[in-house]
Design a protein around this motif. Sequence first.
Motif, mmCIF file in Angstrom:
data_model
loop_
_atom_site.group_PDB
_atom_site.id
_atom_site.type_symbol
_atom_site.label_atom_id
_atom_site.label_comp_id
_atom_site.label_asym_id
_atom_site.label_seq_id
_atom_site.Cartn_x
_atom_site.Cartn_y
_atom_site.Cartn_z
ATOM 1 N N ASP A 1 -20.622 12.068 3.928
ATOM 2 C CA ASP A 1 -22.065 12.011 4.159
ATOM 3 C C ASP A 1 -22.747 12.940 3.164
ATOM 4 O O ASP A 1 -22.552 14.163 3.209
ATOM 5 C CB ASP A 1 -22.405 12.425 5.590
ATOM 6 C CG ASP A 1 -23.899 12.446 5.845
ATOM 7 O OD1 ASP A 1 -24.538 11.384 5.730
ATOM 8 O OD2 ASP A 1 -24.428 13.541 6.136
ATOM 9 N N LYS B 1 -25.910 13.802 2.707
ATOM 10 C CA LYS B 1 -26.993 14.675 3.168
ATOM 11 C C LYS B 1 -26.458 15.978 3.752
ATOM 12 O O LYS B 1 -27.014 17.056 3.520
ATOM 13 C CB LYS B 1 -27.856 13.939 4.194
ATOM 14 C CG LYS B 1 -29.164 14.649 4.512
ATOM 15 C CD LYS B 1 -30.052 13.772 5.383
ATOM 16 C CE LYS B 1 -31.384 14.469 5.668
ATOM 17 N NZ LYS B 1 -32.263 13.621 6.525
ATOM 18 N N SER B 2 -25.385 15.890 4.526
ATOM 19 C CA SER B 2 -24.812 17.085 5.156
ATOM 20 C C SER B 2 -23.694 17.706 4.323
ATOM 21 O O SER B 2 -23.239 18.813 4.614
ATOM 22 C CB SER B 2 -24.263 16.740 6.541
ATOM 23 O OG SER B 2 -23.226 15.770 6.440
ATOM 24 N N SER C 1 -24.801 16.892 11.521
ATOM 25 C CA SER C 1 -26.071 17.510 11.929
ATOM 26 C C SER C 1 -26.407 18.768 11.138
ATOM 27 O O SER C 1 -27.528 19.267 11.228
ATOM 28 C CB SER C 1 -26.028 17.868 13.422
ATOM 29 O OG SER C 1 -25.938 16.712 14.222
ATOM 30 N N GLN C 2 -25.458 19.276 10.383
ATOM 31 C CA GLN C 2 -25.665 20.533 9.663
ATOM 32 C C GLN C 2 -26.161 20.246 8.250
ATOM 33 O O GLN C 2 -25.391 19.995 7.329
ATOM 34 C CB GLN C 2 -24.360 21.332 9.650
ATOM 35 C CG GLN C 2 -23.872 21.668 11.055
ATOM 36 C CD GLN C 2 -22.524 22.350 11.067
ATOM 37 O OE1 GLN C 2 -22.341 23.399 10.442
ATOM 38 N NE2 GLN C 2 -21.559 21.768 11.774
ATOM 39 N N VAL C 3 -27.495 20.263 8.122
ATOM 40 C CA VAL C 3 -28.146 19.900 6.863
ATOM 41 C C VAL C 3 -29.003 21.057 6.361
ATOM 42 O O VAL C 3 -29.969 21.458 7.023
ATOM 43 C CB VAL C 3 -29.014 18.634 7.039
ATOM 44 C CG1 VAL C 3 -29.718 18.286 5.733
ATOM 45 C CG2 VAL C 3 -28.173 17.461 7.529
ATOM 46 N N ASN C 4 -28.646 21.614 5.221
ATOM 47 C CA ASN C 4 -29.423 22.693 4.588
ATOM 48 C C ASN C 4 -29.703 23.851 5.541
ATOM 49 O O ASN C 4 -30.820 24.378 5.598
ATOM 50 C CB ASN C 4 -30.750 22.138 4.052
ATOM 51 C CG ASN C 4 -30.549 21.090 2.974
ATOM 52 O OD1 ASN C 4 -29.617 21.184 2.181
ATOM 53 N ND2 ASN C 4 -31.412 20.077 2.963
ATOM 54 N N ASP D 1 -29.965 18.780 12.103
ATOM 55 C CA ASP D 1 -30.591 17.464 11.966
ATOM 56 C C ASP D 1 -29.799 16.492 12.835
ATOM 57 O O ASP D 1 -28.823 15.888 12.397
ATOM 58 C CB ASP D 1 -30.560 17.028 10.498
ATOM 59 C CG ASP D 1 -31.312 15.726 10.236
ATOM 60 O OD1 ASP D 1 -31.484 14.945 11.198
ATOM 61 O OD2 ASP D 1 -31.688 15.488 9.076
ATOM 62 N N ASN E 1 -29.396 12.778 11.629
ATOM 63 C CA ASN E 1 -28.393 12.567 10.582
ATOM 64 C C ASN E 1 -26.983 12.642 11.161
ATOM 65 O O ASN E 1 -26.096 11.867 10.777
ATOM 66 C CB ASN E 1 -28.544 13.601 9.460
ATOM 67 C CG ASN E 1 -27.725 13.227 8.234
ATOM 68 O OD1 ASN E 1 -28.036 12.262 7.547
ATOM 69 N ND2 ASN E 1 -26.650 13.964 7.973
#
Length: 383
Positions: free
Chosen positions: A123, A125-126, A143-146, A150, A153
């Motif tokens: 993924d 994004k993450s 779910s761990q985004v930046n 999230d 996601n």
Amino acid sequence: MGGDRVAKSAKRRAPLWARLSAAFGLVITVVSGGTLATGQALVAKYTGGITDNSLLETGAAQAGPAKKDIKGPLTILLVGIDPRKSTTPPLSDSIVVAHIPADMSTAYLFSIPRDLYVDIPADAKSGVRAHSGKINSAMALGSQVNGKIDVVNGFQLLSKTVRNVTGIKKFDAAAIINFGGFKKIVEAMGGVSMVIDMDVKSEHLQPNGKQRPRLSRCPANRNNSNCDHPYTGPQKFYPKSSKSVRLQPWEALDYVRQRYGDNMSDYDRQRHQQQFIKAMAKEAMSKDVITDVGKLTKILNAAGESLTFAGGGHTPIDWALALKGMNVDDMTTIKLPGGGLFEGKSYLGEKFGPGVDTFFTAVAEDRVAPYLVDNPTLVNKNG
């Protein structure tokens, strides 16, 4: 002006069509998730919850799902999470798929074991890399985004993982259920009636419903590999019954969370969760709910606090009306065989047993009913 009259008459008894529409909507809430209307204007006004159709955007092939008529066959992904904090990556404690055949007369429910050992896709994004692991970790990792959580996601990564495992090409609707809000739905219902299909002892609660005390060597603020069962003292007991038993809200929620005990595993918990979903759907269509506008409104308000829903551009009421012919009593819960997967003596997770692939093919081809006729052992007897 007509709208003002409706608003002013909110305390008067809603007409039968409105109560039925709301009850059908509540069935969709339970089976597929959703935020629903409340009060007299049950089919016009929405409150609480989140409607987020990006849940269905699980890759370029599905980005921006176009709105179309709700027609069977339909497949819905329902995920239960119980995050302790908003900053904690959510694990998907419960993963349930609802398949509705072309005639939309009923629903078939089956669970994906949360410890199923699978290939989790990459993924971007993450930053998750493709790897193998337990399926319930997919949502937490995605779910761990930046540096932030999230949930959408994370759900998208879980959805993609489930689709890869099952061969399901797309989900027509999806929902995330937060346990805290879901608890309020059960409390608003006043409990549910269901058959207790095996003796079950509560890992968590005492007979009076209070939390069991922890062992002194297992304080709540410390992780300890020797504290898989950190509680002590008397346990709430649910004896096996041949007839339906009325469970108080706290009893129902406690019962369906149990997976430890004599001859008990997570597969039993999956079965009980499916039975619970069916029991709640039947409760939603009961006379006690349909004829009591106050109770119905309270339940729907609670539903709005617990769910994030994606209906392919359709509202939950759209779904309710489309599925108004569904026979709740005929809903079928399915047990998929499986067992532990080991690498030497190390436990990796769970794996599906023989025949599950052919069941998934039957789902994809919308021939679940004849498949279950030929494979009756997959049907839960009390489901």
